[in-house]
Design an enzyme around this catalytic site. Structure first.
Site, short mmCIF file in Angstrom:
data_model
loop_
_atom_site.label_atom_id
_atom_site.label_comp_id
_atom_site.label_asym_id
_atom_site.label_seq_id
_atom_site.Cartn_x
_atom_site.Cartn_y
_atom_site.Cartn_z
N LEU A 180 0.84 -1.31 -0.03
CA LEU A 180 0.08 0.01 -0.03
C LEU A 180 0.82 1.31 -0.14
O LEU A 180 1.77 1.16 0.36
CB LEU A 180 -0.87 -0.14 1.54
CG LEU A 180 -1.67 -1.45 1.21
CD1 LEU A 180 -3.15 -0.77 2.72
CD2 LEU A 180 -2.52 -1.85 0.72
N GLY A 225 1.15 -4.59 1.13
CA GLY A 225 0.46 -5.08 0.46
C GLY A 225 0.37 -5.69 -0.84
O GLY A 225 0.09 -6.49 -1.66
N ASN A 249 4.89 -7.37 6.69
CA ASN A 249 5.61 -6.96 7.93
C ASN A 249 4.51 -5.65 8.47
O ASN A 249 5.48 -5.05 8.81
CB ASN A 249 6.61 -6.26 6.86
CG ASN A 249 6.19 -5.47 5.45
OD1 ASN A 249 6.10 -4.85 5.30
ND2 ASN A 249 7.43 -3.79 5.62
N GLU A 250 3.33 -5.47 8.28
CA GLU A 250 2.81 -4.61 8.80
C GLU A 250 3.22 -3.67 10.27
O GLU A 250 3.35 -2.94 10.38
CB GLU A 250 1.45 -4.43 8.54
CG GLU A 250 0.26 -4.29 7.35
CD GLU A 250 1.08 -5.63 7.19
OE1 GLU A 250 1.28 -6.45 7.14
OE2 GLU A 250 0.17 -5.48 5.54
C1 LIG Z 1 -7.29 -3.07 15.54
C2 LIG Z 1 -6.70 -3.37 14.44
C3 LIG Z 1 -7.16 -2.11 13.65
C4 LIG Z 1 -6.45 -2.74 12.02
C5 LIG Z 1 -7.12 -1.20 11.19
C6 LIG Z 1 -6.52 -1.47 9.35
C7 LIG Z 1 -5.19 -0.86 9.36
C8 LIG Z 1 -4.33 -0.16 8.99
C9 LIG Z 1 -3.87 -1.54 8.03
C10 LIG Z 1 -2.44 -1.15 6.55
C11 LIG Z 1 -2.50 -1.85 5.94
C12 LIG Z 1 -0.82 -1.72 4.97
C13 LIG Z 1 -0.76 -2.44 4.57
C14 LIG Z 1 1.13 -2.18 3.25
O1 LIG Z 1 0.76 -2.18 2.11
S1 LIG Z 1 2.02 -0.45 4.13
C15 LIG Z 1 3.40 -0.86 3.26
C16 LIG Z 1 4.63 -1.53 3.66
N1 LIG Z 1 5.10 -1.36 2.53
C17 LIG Z 1 6.73 -1.48 2.62
O2 LIG Z 1 7.26 -1.47 3.98
C18 LIG Z 1 7.45 -1.14 1.71
C19 LIG Z 1 8.39 -0.53 2.43
N2 LIG Z 1 9.25 -0.52 0.84
C20 LIG Z 1 10.99 -1.20 0.70
O3 LIG Z 1 10.89 -1.89 1.59
C21 LIG Z 1 11.71 -1.13 -0.38
O4 LIG Z 1 11.06 0.28 -0.68
C22 LIG Z 1 11.40 -1.86 -1.40
C23 LIG Z 1 12.08 -2.97 -0.88
C24 LIG Z 1 9.79 -1.92 -2.28
C25 LIG Z 1 12.31 -1.35 -3.03
O5 LIG Z 1 13.86 -0.95 -2.15
P1 LIG Z 1 14.33 -0.11 -3.33
O6 LIG Z 1 15.81 0.26 -2.46
O7 LIG Z 1 14.35 0.06 -4.59
O8 LIG Z 1 13.63 1.27 -3.31
P2 LIG Z 1 13.51 2.44 -2.25
O9 LIG Z 1 13.45 2.29 -1.32
O10 LIG Z 1 14.47 3.52 -1.95
O11 LIG Z 1 11.29 3.39 -2.36
C26 LIG Z 1 12.33 4.31 -3.71
C27 LIG Z 1 10.90 5.35 -3.07
O12 LIG Z 1 10.06 4.87 -3.09
C28 LIG Z 1 8.56 4.94 -1.62
N3 LIG Z 1 8.22 4.06 -1.38
C29 LIG Z 1 8.88 2.57 -0.90
N4 LIG Z 1 7.62 2.12 -0.84
C30 LIG Z 1 6.69 2.80 -0.57
C31 LIG Z 1 5.57 2.76 0.08
N5 LIG Z 1 4.91 1.07 0.31
N6 LIG Z 1 4.61 3.85 0.13
C32 LIG Z 1 5.32 5.25 -0.43
N7 LIG Z 1 6.70 5.34 -1.01
C33 LIG Z 1 7.20 4.07 -1.07
C34 LIG Z 1 10.31 5.68 -0.79
O13 LIG Z 1 10.43 6.35 0.06
C35 LIG Z 1 11.38 6.20 -1.78
O14 LIG Z 1 10.86 7.33 -2.15
P3 LIG Z 1 11.82 8.31 -2.28
O15 LIG Z 1 12.67 8.50 -3.49
O16 LIG Z 1 11.54 10.08 -2.69
O17 LIG Z 1 13.03 8.45 -1.52
#
Ligand SMILES: CCCCCCCCCCC/C=C/C(=O)SCCNC(=O)CCNC(=O)[C@H](O)C(C)(C)COP(=O)(O)OP(=O)(O)OC[C@H]1O[C@@H](n2cnc3c(N)ncnc32)[C@H](O)[C@@H]1OP(=O)(O)O
Length: 374
Positions: A180, A225, A249-250
């Site tokens: 997400l 997500g 990994n939330e």
């Molecule tokens: C009581 C119970 C109630 C429950 C109610 C619900 C609660 C909420 C539920 C919400 C569920 C959420 C689900 C999700 O999916 S959250 C997102 C989780 N994602 C991650 O943790 C992944 C994070 N990203 C990474 O690990 C790496 O970026 C990746 C391995 C994917 C790629 O690595 P790479 O080195 O190639 O790239 P960068 O890390 O340099 O990233 C490039 C730019 O992209 C931005 N980025 C990365 N991931 C995200 C993302 N998920 N969303 C937005 N932006 C993201 C990153 O910051 C870099 O940005 P900049 O270029 O500006 O620095």
């Protein structure tokens, strides 16, 4: 100007299939998910002849399978046309949408492609198999715009009688999807969170309950997500590269995977493994993911797509109606749990994500992601 809402996207994409939908509701007009598949009229288990384009079937008795009726909660106006997962559209609108011209209205040739900004769809009509490539740089995060465009593409495939299977993959080897879009969950208002969460729910329901065979060709990392997206498929082929990870990994972000993420995981890897994976926010290497059954097959990077295709051809050999009914039998109880409490799930999400502490956690996580690079 960036488009931030589904309604704005619908306006921009008008005629692409969602123009008739009510604001904030992304619904399939002729989805074959759940009982809606009966409309597809090609041996999908129910004797029903699909109306040809141009034939109106309006009125209070829309002949759509009833399976989902008990669990959706439409208004009295919308009750005219029930039967599809999460589908709240009035019958007339559904049928108008069915007539929306798309590539499927043209004479068949072996290959057809369509794409919008963030999704490329390549349809091999001789095989009846489409490939959806996600293309949302830099990391295929599931932004509202991507979800909307994905749903539009999905709807076209659901409406295409010749499409029997879909391969989900990324346009960017190395990253299947970063999950997400954290920016959609940070610093916005309740209306935005509501709209975003509706789209997330809708995509999950559509994919999880699709009657098409869905195979994930996981050609890169797939956290949170992204992992959920892969979990909606019937079979997961992953690139055997130890640099890639996959998992829900939330908790590492200080957030909690919603119950339907959890249910989808439990159905795939079992309760004990899920408990550990979810509490610790584990991201698995491909080898570990294979071991616990999170993915079904590992192959060299350059074989992911071809393997997905050959697995698809095996799955498509099974009589369609029998496979579909079995899939529905296996998955419907899980999907129903969300359908029964969609609104409550949205409220939970909005309340949870709006908390100061949660916003702080997400900001810190984003900051840490950026600092990792420096
Ligand atoms: C009581 C119970 C109630 C429950 C109610 C619900 C609660 C909420 C539920 C919400 C569920 C959420 C689900 C999700 O999916 S959250 C997102 C989780 N994602 C991650 O943790 C992944 C994070 N990203 C990474 O690990 C790496 O970026 C990746 C391995 C994917 C790629 O690595 P790479 O080195 O190639 O790239 P960068 O890390 O340099 O990233 C490039 C730019 O992209 C931005 N980025 C990365 N991931 C995200 C993302 N998920 N969303 C937005 N932006 C993201 C990153 O910051 C870099 O940005 P900049 O270029 O500006 O620095």
């Amino acid at each position: 100007m960036a488009l931030r809402t589904v309604s704005a996207l619908k306006r921009r994409l008008g005629g692409a299939g969602l123009g008739l939908l009510r604001s904030g509701q992304i619904s399939s007009a002729a989805g074959r998910s759940g009982a809606g598949r009966a409309r597809a009229g090609r041996g999908r288990g129910v004797a029903w002849t699909r109306p040809r384009l141009g034939e109106e079937q309006l009125g209070p008795t829309c002949p759509v399978g009833p399976t989902w009726e008990s669990v959706s909660r439409p208004s009295s106006t919308d009750r005219k046309c029930l039967g599809r997962a999460g589908n709240f559209l009035p019958c007339a609108a559904q049928h108008r949408l069915e007539k929306t011209p798309s590539y499927i209205d043209y004479p068949a040739t072996a290959r057809r492609s369509f794409s919008n900004h963030r999704v490329i769809v390549d349809m091999d009509q001789s095989l009846g198999v489409a490939t959806i490539k996600i293309k949302n740089p830099p990391v295929n995060s599931l932004s509202l715009e991507l979800l909307t465009e994905f749903l539009i593409g999905w709807e076209k495939l659901e409406n295409d009688k010749s499409c029997k299977g879909v391969i989900l993959t990324s346009n960017y080897p190395k990253i299947f999807s970063a999950g997400l879009d954290i920016l959609e969950m940070c610093g916005k208002n309740a209306a935005h969170y509501t709209e975003y969460w509706k789209a997330v729910q809708e995509l999950w329901l559509k994919l999880y309950m699709s009657n098409m065979v869905v195979i994930a060709a996981i050609n890169g990392s797939s956290p949170a997500g992204g992992c959920l997206l892969a979990l909606t498929s019937d079979y997961r082929v992953m690139a055997d590269n130890p640099k890639y990870t996959i998992g829900l990994n939330e908790t590492l972000l200080g957030i909690v995977a919603p119950f339907w993420f959890k249910d989808n995981l439990v159905n795939t890897i079992g309760n004990r493994a899920s408990e550990q994976a979810l509490q610790l926010g584990l991201l698995f290497s491909p080898a570990e993911a294979l071991k616990i059954g999170l993915v079904d097959q590992l192959v060299p990077e350059d074989k992911v797509q071809s393997t997905a295709l050959s697995v698809m051809s095996q799955w498509l050999k099974i009589p369609d109606h029998a496979r579909q009914l079995t899939k529905t039998m296996m998955r419907k109880p899980t999907a129903d749990l969300l359908l029964k409490q969609r609104e409550a799930d949205i409220d939970n999400f909005v309340r949870f994500i709006s908390r100061d502490g949660i916003q702080k956690s997400l900001h810190m996580y984003l900051k840490a992601l950026k600092e990792r690079k420096e």
